[in-house]
Design an enzyme around this catalytic site. Structure first.
Site, PDB file in Angstrom:
ATOM      1  N   GLN A   1      53.969  42.010  34.146  1.00  0.00           N
ATOM      2  CA  GLN A   1      53.842  40.543  34.115  1.00  0.00           C
ATOM      3  C   GLN A   1      55.172  39.854  33.848  1.00  0.00           C
ATOM      4  O   GLN A   1      55.324  38.669  34.155  1.00  0.00           O
ATOM      5  CB  GLN A   1      52.850  40.114  33.022  1.00  0.00           C
ATOM      6  CG  GLN A   1      51.407  40.483  33.284  1.00  0.00           C
ATOM      7  CD  GLN A   1      50.768  39.690  34.406  1.00  0.00           C
ATOM      8  OE1 GLN A   1      51.230  38.614  34.778  1.00  0.00           O
ATOM      9  NE2 GLN A   1      49.691  40.220  34.957  1.00  0.00           N
TER      10      GLN A   1
ATOM     11  N   ASN B   1      48.875  40.420  30.020  1.00  0.00           N
ATOM     12  CA  ASN B   1      48.285  39.895  31.254  1.00  0.00           C
ATOM     13  C   ASN B   1      47.103  38.968  31.024  1.00  0.00           C
ATOM     14  O   ASN B   1      46.674  38.282  31.938  1.00  0.00           O
ATOM     15  CB  ASN B   1      47.870  41.045  32.176  1.00  0.00           C
ATOM     16  CG  ASN B   1      47.044  42.089  31.479  1.00  0.00           C
ATOM     17  OD1 ASN B   1      47.476  42.696  30.495  1.00  0.00           O
ATOM     18  ND2 ASN B   1      45.828  42.274  31.949  1.00  0.00           N
TER      19      ASN B   1
ATOM     20  N   THR C   1      56.337  59.622  51.551  1.00  0.00           N
ATOM     21  CA  THR C   1      57.178  58.754  52.379  1.00  0.00           C
ATOM     22  C   THR C   1      57.276  57.368  51.760  1.00  0.00           C
ATOM     23  O   THR C   1      56.261  56.787  51.357  1.00  0.00           O
ATOM     24  CB  THR C   1      56.574  58.668  53.796  1.00  0.00           C
ATOM     25  OG1 THR C   1      56.553  59.980  54.337  1.00  0.00           O
ATOM     26  CG2 THR C   1      57.397  57.753  54.694  1.00  0.00           C
TER      27      THR C   1
ATOM     28  N   CYS D   1      34.350  43.696  33.097  1.00  0.00           N
ATOM     29  CA  CYS D   1      33.169  44.482  33.405  1.00  0.00           C
ATOM     30  C   CYS D   1      33.510  45.952  33.372  1.00  0.00           C
ATOM     31  O   CYS D   1      34.215  46.455  34.225  1.00  0.00           O
ATOM     32  CB  CYS D   1      32.661  44.152  34.799  1.00  0.00           C
ATOM     33  SG  CYS D   1      31.874  42.564  34.888  1.00  0.00           S
TER      34      CYS D   1
ATOM     35  N   ALA E   1      52.499  49.406  39.380  1.00  0.00           N
ATOM     36  CA  ALA E   1      52.678  49.623  37.946  1.00  0.00           C
ATOM     37  C   ALA E   1      51.711  50.672  37.390  1.00  0.00           C
ATOM     38  O   ALA E   1      52.069  51.432  36.499  1.00  0.00           O
ATOM     39  CB  ALA E   1      52.533  48.315  37.181  1.00  0.00           C
ATOM     40  N   THR E   2      50.507  50.736  37.914  1.00  0.00           N
ATOM     41  CA  THR E   2      49.550  51.735  37.418  1.00  0.00           C
ATOM     42  C   THR E   2      50.131  53.137  37.590  1.00  0.00           C
ATOM     43  O   THR E   2      50.115  53.951  36.659  1.00  0.00           O
ATOM     44  CB  THR E   2      48.205  51.622  38.174  1.00  0.00           C
ATOM     45  OG1 THR E   2      47.680  50.316  37.959  1.00  0.00           O
ATOM     46  CG2 THR E   2      47.204  52.663  37.702  1.00  0.00           C
TER      47      THR E   2
ATOM     48  N   ALA F   1      55.639  44.919  42.464  1.00  0.00           N
ATOM     49  CA  ALA F   1      56.128  43.796  43.277  1.00  0.00           C
ATOM     50  C   ALA F   1      55.141  42.624  43.355  1.00  0.00           C
ATOM     51  O   ALA F   1      55.549  41.462  43.389  1.00  0.00           O
ATOM     52  CB  ALA F   1      56.453  44.288  44.695  1.00  0.00           C
ATOM     53  N   HIS F   2      53.853  42.942  43.366  1.00  0.00           N
ATOM     54  CA  HIS F   2      52.886  41.875  43.694  1.00  0.00           C
ATOM     55  C   HIS F   2      52.653  40.853  42.579  1.00  0.00           C
ATOM     56  O   HIS F   2      51.951  39.863  42.779  1.00  0.00           O
ATOM     57  CB  HIS F   2      51.552  42.469  44.179  1.00  0.00           C
ATOM     58  CG  HIS F   2      50.660  43.052  43.130  1.00  0.00           C
ATOM     59  ND1 HIS F   2      49.570  42.370  42.648  1.00  0.00           N
ATOM     60  CD2 HIS F   2      50.674  44.236  42.496  1.00  0.00           C
ATOM     61  CE1 HIS F   2      48.957  43.142  41.758  1.00  0.00           C
ATOM     62  NE2 HIS F   2      49.604  44.274  41.642  1.00  0.00           N
TER      63      HIS F   2
HETATM   64  C1  LIG Z   1      48.897  44.207  37.234  1.00  0.00           C
HETATM   65  C2  LIG Z   1      49.265  44.958  36.031  1.00  0.00           C
HETATM   66  C3  LIG Z   1      49.353  46.360  36.043  1.00  0.00           C
HETATM   67  C4  LIG Z   1      48.984  47.189  37.244  1.00  0.00           C
HETATM   68  O1  LIG Z   1      49.847  46.972  38.322  1.00  0.00           O
HETATM   69  P1  LIG Z   1      49.452  47.484  39.777  1.00  0.00           P
HETATM   70  O2  LIG Z   1      50.710  47.376  40.557  1.00  0.00           O
HETATM   71  O3  LIG Z   1      48.400  46.562  40.260  1.00  0.00           O
HETATM   72  O4  LIG Z   1      48.998  48.896  39.657  1.00  0.00           O
HETATM   73  C5  LIG Z   1      49.747  46.987  34.893  1.00  0.00           C
HETATM   74  N1  LIG Z   1      50.057  46.292  33.783  1.00  0.00           N
HETATM   75  C6  LIG Z   1      49.976  44.955  33.736  1.00  0.00           C
HETATM   76  C7  LIG Z   1      50.350  44.228  32.497  1.00  0.00           C
HETATM   77  C8  LIG Z   1      49.579  44.243  34.850  1.00  0.00           C
HETATM   78  O5  LIG Z   1      49.489  42.917  34.777  1.00  0.00           O
END
Ligand SMILES: *Cc1c(COP(=O)(O)O)cnc(C)c1O
Length: 397
Positions: A182, A154, A243, A329, A74-75, A203-204
């Site tokens: 989220q 989040n 890739t 932090c 997502a980043t 995905a995670h």
């Molecule tokens: C985890 C998260 C992200 C970042 O996702 P990554 O796949 O870890 O880069 C962005 N926005 C929200 C709201 C998230 O919870």
């Protein structure tokens, strides 16, 4: 410590891979090693698997599969969406509208755009974390390029009304970008009904693997154009070279399919666990304060403050429970969360806040155990005098 019972309650940070997701990914490590861009049979198998996943993800958000582009998470998707439209349309429109309660990926990408000459408006939220639609309507204009909102927060779980926000953006000719990291697979998403033009996901956060995400880019009504931010071999129609992570993408697709089939049922189960945990905590200690929205929130989210107790001290007392503190932090000094500040939680309660994220892999027994341990730790900290001491270390969100 090795025999200690450990409970994972930090599902906003990341989630465990569903065994069925792992099973779907398995063949793509050793037996089917193809590069999805290769012409031969291995390449074709990999490419077919990627296209299947594109369809599974598209189906979950009501999008055509061709509108889904794979990224590393997502980043990256958020950066591509915001910088990509800014670069393509920046000559015409110079304003970006977002919320004070966004994830750092959005806030930092917006900070970069400010340096590039864009005007970014950071809207506040009410005490439950919701944006005021009237204020949004006043701020968004024909100068606005993109409205970027976090669907489900989040930290506090609060869910924004995307359809109403999308309406405001659309009528001003601005794009709506949604950070759905989220909410994907947990809250209903429909890119047509909610007028979403760009959507970032990963995905995670829904029991898929880490390091794979996607960006949805609307193809018509209106068509959204982006400038690529990573250049190379021209993968993903030139929008994101590199890739493809075939096993990861297969897992992402499988996670979306599982979520689509079981979302409503899982939601009810997870909400039941979360409510059970909060009920036990509140009965045990009526001074606890819940942060966020009581109803319009993620089923697994519980963010609460423990008056007079420092959150990190509490977390360190219960190392068997994986939870987060409501401080972030940015330096050696823990600062109260920007989200809790934005909803008006006083600094001393913000540094006393704990974030719990429940998943479908948790059990009722775990909620009972966790509640007992948390209440015990609060009592001990209140009895000793170190309840309000500054923490020695700090967890990032
Ligand atoms: C985890 C998260 C992200 C970042 O996702 P990554 O796949 O870890 O880069 C962005 N926005 C929200 C709201 C998230 O919870």
């Amino acid at each position: 410590m090795n025999k200690m019972k450990r409970i994972y309650l930090d599902n906003h940070a990341t989630t465990a891979v569903d065994p069925k997701v792992l099973e779907a990914m398995q063949p793509y490590w050793c037996e089917l090693p193809g590069n999805a861009a290769s012409w031969h049979v291995f390449g074709k198998e990999a490419s077919a698997a990627v296209e299947k996943a594109r369809g599974q993800i598209g189906e979950l958000i009501g999008a055509e599969s061709q509108a889904i582009y794979f990224t590393s998470g997502a980043t990256e998707s958020i950066n591509l969406a915001l910088k990509g439209v800014a670069s393509f349309y920046g000559e015409k429109r110079k304003q970006v509208v977002t919320l004070k309660t966004e994830h750092s990926a959005t806030l930092d990408a917006c900070g970069y755009l400010e340096k590039e000459g864009f005007e970014v408006t950071y809207l506040g939220v009410d005490e439950m974390g919701k944006v005021c639609l009237e204020e949004l309507d006043n701020v968004v204009s024909g100068e606005t390029l993109v409205v970027s909102v976090l669907h489900a927060n989040n930290e506090i779980g609060t869910i924004q009304d995307l359809a109403a926000i999308g309406e405001v953006a659309r009528k001003n000719g601005a794009f709506l970008h949604v950070d759905a990291a989220q909410s994907l697979g947990k809250v209903m998403l429909d890119v047509e009904g909610q007028k979403i033009d760009l959507l970032s996901a990963t995905a995670h956060k829904l029991h898929g693997p880490k390091g794979v995400g996607c960006l949805y880019v609307r193809r018509r009504g209106p068509r959204v154009r982006l400038d690529a931010q990573i250049h190379g071999g021209g993968h993903e129609k030139g929008l994101r070279s590199g890739t493809l992570n075939v096993p990861g993408i297969v897992g992402f697709g499988q996670a979306c399919e599982i979520a689509r089939e079981g979302r409503v049922e899982q939601d009810e189960y997870i909400r039941g666990l979360r409510d059970r945990l909060w009920g036990l905590l509140k009965v045990g200690d009526e001074t606890l304060v819940r942060n966020g929205h009581p109803v319009e929130t993620l089923a697994g989210n519980l963010n609460f403050s423990v008056p007079g107790v420092d959150a990190m001290n509490l977390l360190m007392k219960v190392p068997e429970l994986a939870m987060s503190a409501g401080s972030a932090c940015t330096s050696a000094i823990p600062a109260p969360s920007h989200v809790l500040r934005a909803i008006g939680v006083p600094a001393e309660l913000a540094t006393s806040s704990i974030r719990v994220g429940v998943s479908r892999f948790n059990s009722e027994e775990e909620m009972e155990f966790a509640a007992g341990r948390i209440l015990e730790a609060i009592r001990e900290l209140r009895e000793s005098s170190d309840g309000g001491e500054l923490p020695e270390s700090c967890l990032a969100f």
